[in-house]
Design an enzyme around this catalytic site. Structure first.
Site, PDB file in Angstrom:
ATOM      1  N   GLN A   1     -10.506 -10.556 -12.048  1.00 35.43           N
ATOM      2  CA  GLN A   1     -10.300  -9.244 -11.426  1.00 35.43           C
ATOM      3  C   GLN A   1     -10.452  -9.342  -9.912  1.00 35.43           C
ATOM      4  OE1 GLN A   1      -9.255  -6.623 -13.007  1.00 35.43           O
ATOM      5  NE2 GLN A   1      -9.756  -6.945 -15.165  1.00 35.43           N
TER       6      GLN A   1
ATOM      7  N   CYS B   1       0.834  -1.206   0.000  1.00 31.13           N
ATOM      8  CA  CYS B   1       0.000   0.000   0.000  1.00 31.13           C
ATOM      9  C   CYS B   1       0.867   1.253   0.000  1.00 31.13           C
ATOM     10  CB  CYS B   1      -0.951  -0.009   1.198  1.00 31.13           C
ATOM     11  SG  CYS B   1      -2.202  -1.272   1.047  1.00 31.13           S
TER      12      CYS B   1
ATOM     13  N   CYS C   1      -4.268  -2.007 -16.913  1.00 35.27           N
ATOM     14  CA  CYS C   1      -3.847  -1.855 -15.514  1.00 35.27           C
ATOM     15  C   CYS C   1      -2.440  -1.253 -15.480  1.00 35.27           C
ATOM     16  CB  CYS C   1      -3.912  -3.189 -14.784  1.00 35.27           C
ATOM     17  SG  CYS C   1      -2.951  -4.475 -15.567  1.00 35.27           S
TER      18      CYS C   1
HETATM   19  N1  SAH Z   1     -10.085  -9.360 -19.650  1.00 34.25           N
HETATM   20  C1  SAH Z   1      -9.892 -10.306 -18.578  1.00 34.25           C
HETATM   21  C2  SAH Z   1      -8.425 -10.615 -18.307  1.00 34.25           C
HETATM   22  C3  SAH Z   1      -7.501  -9.441 -18.204  1.00 34.25           C
HETATM   23  S1  SAH Z   1      -5.912  -9.807 -17.512  1.00 34.25           S
HETATM   24  C4  SAH Z   1     -10.592  -9.855 -17.324  1.00 34.25           C
HETATM   25  O1  SAH Z   1     -11.005  -8.701 -17.202  1.00 34.25           O
HETATM   26  O2  SAH Z   1     -10.745 -10.678 -16.414  1.00 34.25           O
HETATM   27  C5  SAH Z   1      -4.916 -10.099 -18.900  1.00 34.25           C
HETATM   28  C6  SAH Z   1      -5.088 -11.488 -19.504  1.00 34.25           C
HETATM   29  O3  SAH Z   1      -4.191 -11.558 -20.610  1.00 34.25           O
HETATM   30  C7  SAH Z   1      -4.729 -12.650 -18.604  1.00 34.25           C
HETATM   31  O4  SAH Z   1      -5.779 -13.572 -18.588  1.00 34.25           O
HETATM   32  C8  SAH Z   1      -3.475 -13.260 -19.244  1.00 34.25           C
HETATM   33  O5  SAH Z   1      -3.413 -14.672 -19.113  1.00 34.25           O
HETATM   34  C9  SAH Z   1      -3.672 -12.872 -20.690  1.00 34.25           C
HETATM   35  N2  SAH Z   1      -2.454 -12.781 -21.516  1.00 34.25           N
HETATM   36  C10 SAH Z   1      -1.217 -12.436 -21.154  1.00 34.25           C
HETATM   37  N3  SAH Z   1      -0.392 -12.400 -22.214  1.00 34.25           N
HETATM   38  C11 SAH Z   1      -1.143 -12.740 -23.293  1.00 34.25           C
HETATM   39  C12 SAH Z   1      -0.877 -12.887 -24.681  1.00 34.25           C
HETATM   40  N4  SAH Z   1       0.343 -12.662 -25.168  1.00 34.25           N
HETATM   41  N5  SAH Z   1      -1.885 -13.236 -25.499  1.00 34.25           N
HETATM   42  C13 SAH Z   1      -3.128 -13.461 -25.013  1.00 34.25           C
HETATM   43  N6  SAH Z   1      -3.443 -13.345 -23.705  1.00 34.25           N
HETATM   44  C14 SAH Z   1      -2.473 -12.998 -22.845  1.00 34.25           C
END
Ligand code: SAH
Length: 387
Positions: free
Chosen positions: A221, A23, A345
């Protein structure tokens, strides 16, 4: 209780924050923190568009539905569990936390005691020896289901049944327990193999009116209340209609695509993690959604192929903190979707990618930050680009 929360100023005082480093804004009034975050986003994107006011949390504590603790020994060889001290591999025994779900914090405390009483050796990173490496908890905000993942260095789990019995007597609210085996010398938390010790091996949660299965390695999330606001805004900005083909890139367990599918002609989700893609396919069927398909691939590789002979009206992208890739962005510029909703993020990498899209002919027409991670320096940001 070592920690205190000032209701009026929505300020947290935490005994561990200095060492734990989680934090960054502990001790600061929450409104001031929101102002700092707003300014940060304005500095990055103010040249393109007027940045909307950051959406904060009403009661910004105990929001983390995913809690991770590293297990180790202190100098007196007592079992401890918590986070790594900032920039080091020393463990801070965080017996209390203002941002984690309190029930998860309590479970970790009791597991730590059980590890000591069963004389299980915490894993020693330097020596590469010992048994218990990490504890991971995930809780469904709506369903209250709780998944415990115990990460061990090998398959061996002596007195496993007695351990589980003692734990479940204390915490009957844990709906599923998974042993994850991580036998590699790595800082990655989870290994490849899962053994289900109790229950289904996953939890479910309800988000934006849809039901989702979440497996141990799948991304989900961590702040449920804020995520509902974030998704609602992202989907509203995407302005989807029944004729639209929508790509949900970096889709995880398919949450955004499935929520958006009700308005769309069809949705294609792409995600690298195969376990998350399996969840996503099941999630489409649990919610009786027929116009969504999921592809297990690198989002960049997928889009390069897709751009060769197919079109999309809307692309919603939500990459990890490192942002997207040149392959992905260049393919986007070939597909030329009418709208791109970029959720991030990591606003720094988002700004890097947006710059390329703007050069390629897109205009930023909306920017809305969300505080998904109160008291930490992280900010979530949504940007709408139009051709
Ligand atoms: N949109 C989703 C996940 C977002 S987090 C939500 O809101 O829950 C980002 C996601 O990207 C993760 O699930 C991770 O596994 C995936 N990711 C990471 N690198 C990637 C890549 N090169 N190609 C496709 N997905 C990927």
């Amino acid at each position: 209780m070592t920690n205190r929360y000032d209701e009026k100023e929505r300020r947290i005082h935490c005994a561990f924050s200095e060492k734990c480093g989680g934090c960054d804004y502990a001790g600061m009034k929450y409104d001031n923190e929101l102002a700092v975050k707003q300014k940060y986003i304005e500095e990055l994107f103010g040249e393109y568009v007027k940045v909307d006011d950051i959406v904060g949390m009403y009661r910004p504590i105990h929001y983390r539905n995913k809690v991770h603790a590293v297990v180790g020994l202190d100098d007196s060889r007592n079992v401890i569990a918590g986070t790594y001290e900032e920039n080091s591999h020393r463990i801070v025994d965080t017996s209390d936390c203002m941002i984690e779900d309190s029930q998860c914090t309590d479970i970790i405390k009791d597991i730590k005691e059980l590890i000591a009483s069963f004389k299980y050796q915490p894993y020693d990173e330097d020596a590469g020896k010992g048994m218990i490496r990490h504890i991971l908890l995930r809780k469904g905000f709506s369903t209250k289901e709780i998944m415990l993942v115990i990460v061990t260095a090998g398959v061996a789990f002596p007195s496993k049944n007695n351990f589980l019995k003692a734990l479940c007597e204390k915490h009957p609210e844990i709906t599923t327990i998974v042993q994850n085996i991580n036998d590699r010398r790595t800082s990655m938390v989870l290994g490849k193999r899962n053994i289900v010790l109790k229950g289904k091996g996953y939890i479910e949660d309800v988000l934006c009116g849809c039901r989702f299965r979440i497996s141990p390695t799948s991304f989900y999330q961590i702040n449920h209340q804020q995520t509902e606001k974030l998704y609602k805004k992202a989907i509203q900005l995407a302005d989807i209609s029944k004729n639209d083909t929508v790509i949900d890139a970096y889709c995880g367990i398919g949450t955004i695509g499935i929520v958006a599918s009700k308005k769309a002609g069809k949705v294609i989700g792409v995600e690298l993690n195969s376990e998350a893609v399996s969840d996503a396919k099941i999630n489409a069927s649990i919610n009786n959604i027929k116009n969504v398909t999921f592809v297990n691939a690198d989002a960049g590789d997928f889009l390069v192929e897709y751009a060769k002979n197919a079109k999309a009206d809307v692309v919603i992208m939500d990459p990890p903190r490192s942002g997207s890739t040149p392959e992905f962005i260049n393919s986007l510029l070939k597909i030329k979707p009418d709208r791109i909703v970029y959720i991030s993020c990591g606003p720094d990498t988002q700004a890097r990618d947006i710059k390329v899209l703007v050069k390629g002919g897109y205009k930023v027409t909306a920017c809305q930050p969300f505080d998904l991670f109160p008291h930490t320096e992280h900010v979530e940001n949504v940007i709408l680009l139009k051709r």
